[in-house]
Scaffold this motif. Structure first.
Motif: not given
Length: 460
Positions: A52, A223-224
């Protein structure tokens, strides 16, 4: 005189007109070069980074390049508006659209490639300071000066590509069927800026909603939300400048006592046109500054907390331990560390001893350490330059989480799994990164075993 020579002379004869565009492009090039120079540094090892974090680094390069393209394109559009009259005259004297397009392309390539070269030179001049500063921030001394050939090629190539893209878009705007408009240039009176009530309302709601979602974001929904929130805030910020600011000035104009008061009429009216013209620039500055400051703040907070966590979790610069019957292996490794520290003239102290894993009141793997060993470790840890409150309680690495300090006779009489260890301390563990790497190359011993492991603080 051919078109190449004409374009070349045109640039240097109108150097004042080109100055702002050239300077903005040069600054953009130097920023891009400096950023890529650090990311591509041969000693900047990202192999141990999480995927990441690696992806974030490459995405950040893309974002930086995208905003730089946007900034250069805006600078070019402002510059072109000041040259409308020149283009109009060229069309009148018989220049074709193809010739104008070629001229704009050559001029842009001269400016952007020159800006790329000067940006690289500026970046190289300050590169040693930048690399030293980054090394200081990272707490390592391994980021040495190097010749960043890849960064040079990337920067110059990127700005040549920008030159082509900007030229293509500019040639579509400057057309021969608008000669009269071009001749009038900037003398054409501007219509009073209008605003949309709907866009104003939507931008305010979007901005408030974006910040609300940002404030209520958790690790689970990050993340969303990250793309949605970022998009909402970016779009809303643009309309804040292009719509809400105009609405505010219109409200000021409607207040006769304010608007009609001496020279305020001129100031407010002039402000109305300036806000509209500079809305894009305000937007770019705001978003770029927000991204930069948020990134700096986030990275600083992350790094600060991680460094504090490392100092708390690993009190010693080196902590090597293994099963008691592997005592010789531990001493062989420690001998290498002490020899390396001696060669580099780094003062150190060390404590060796035994700990035991025992079962106490149905709790497995409770760690016992004798009072004398505990006191010796505590005294050894006082050598550390980086001190935190947790040192008052913790003298062993955090993996030994349930530690009981007992008297010598209790320790000797209690049955348990014996572990032999040696702890080495130096004043500043950050100076031992090279030794840690040499150690790993020699012993290749990242075992990650509960009862046998090597903790090299600078490498961690």
């Amino acid at each position: 005189m051919n078109m190449m020579e004409f374009s070349y002379r045109n640039v240097f004869r109108n150097i004042k007109a080109y100055a702002a565009y050239f300077i903005s492009s040069t600054i953009s090039a130097s920023l891009m070069f400096s950023f890529s120079m650090i990311i591509l540094h041969p000693d900047f090892n990202t192999d141990m980074f999480p995927d990441a974090l690696k992806n974030a680094l490459y995405v950040s390069i893309f974002i930086a390049y995208f905003f730089l393209c946007f900034f250069v394109f805006y600078s070019e559009s402002v510059f072109l508006k000041s040259r409308y009259k020149d283009f109009g005259v060229l069309y009148i004297i018989g220049a074709s659209r193809k010739q104008i397009k070629k001229m704009i392309t050559i001029e842009n390539l001269i400016i952007t490639s020159s800006a790329g070269v000067f940006g690289v030179i500026i970046g190289l001049v300050f590169s040693k300071i930048l690399i030293a500063a980054c090394g200081r921030i990272l707490g390592v001394t391994s980021l040495n000066f190097y010749l960043p050939v890849k960064s040079v090629l990337i920067t110059i190539t990127a700005f040549i590509v920008i030159g082509f893209v900007v030229s293509l878009s500019a040639s579509m705007i400057i057309t021969e069927d608008k000669v009269l408009k071009l001749l009038k240039g900037t003398r054409k009176p501007k219509a009073e800026p209008k605003f949309s009530k709907l866009l104003t309302l939507v931008s305010l709601i979007t901005l408030i909603t974006g910040y609300f979602l940002s404030a209520t974001t958790t690790q689970k929904n990050f993340a969303s939300r990250v793309i949605i929130v970022t998009s909402m805030v970016v779009v809303a910020t643009y309309f804040i400048f292009s719509q809400v600011s105009i609405r505010i000035i219109h409200l000021l104009k409607s207040r006769k006592k304010i608007y009609m008061n001496r020279t305020k009429m001129l100031c407010i009216s002039d402000m109305l046109y300036r806000v509209k013209d500079n809305a894009r620039m305000f937007f770019l500055i705001t978003i770029t500054s927000a991204v930069a400051l948020t990134s700096i703040g986030g990275i600083y907070a992350y790094w600060n907390s991680k460094e504090a966590e490392i100092n708390s979790s690993f009190p010693q610069s080196f902590f090597i331990y293994d099963y008691y019957n592997h005592k010789d292996d531990v001493e062989r490794k420690i001998s290498f560390i002490k020899s390396s520290l001696y060669d580099k003239k780094v003062d150190s102290n060390n404590v060796c001893g035994t700990i035991k894993y025992v079962s106490v009141k149905d709790i497995d793997d409770t760690v016992l350490v004798s009072r004398s060993t505990y006191d010796a470790l505590k005294k050894s840890n006082s050598m550390n330059k980086y001190k935190f409150n947790e040192y008052k309680k913790k003298v062993l690495p955090a993996i030994f989480d349930d530690v009981k300090v007992v008297d010598e006779d209790v320790f000797n009489s209690t049955a348990g799994k014996k572990i032999y260890f040696t702890a080495v301390n130096v004043s500043d563990y950050k100076t031992t990164l090279d030794i840690s790497r040499e150690y790993l190359d020699k012993f290749n011993s990242l075992k990650r075993d509960k009862y046998s492991n090597d903790f090299l603080k600078s490498y961690i």
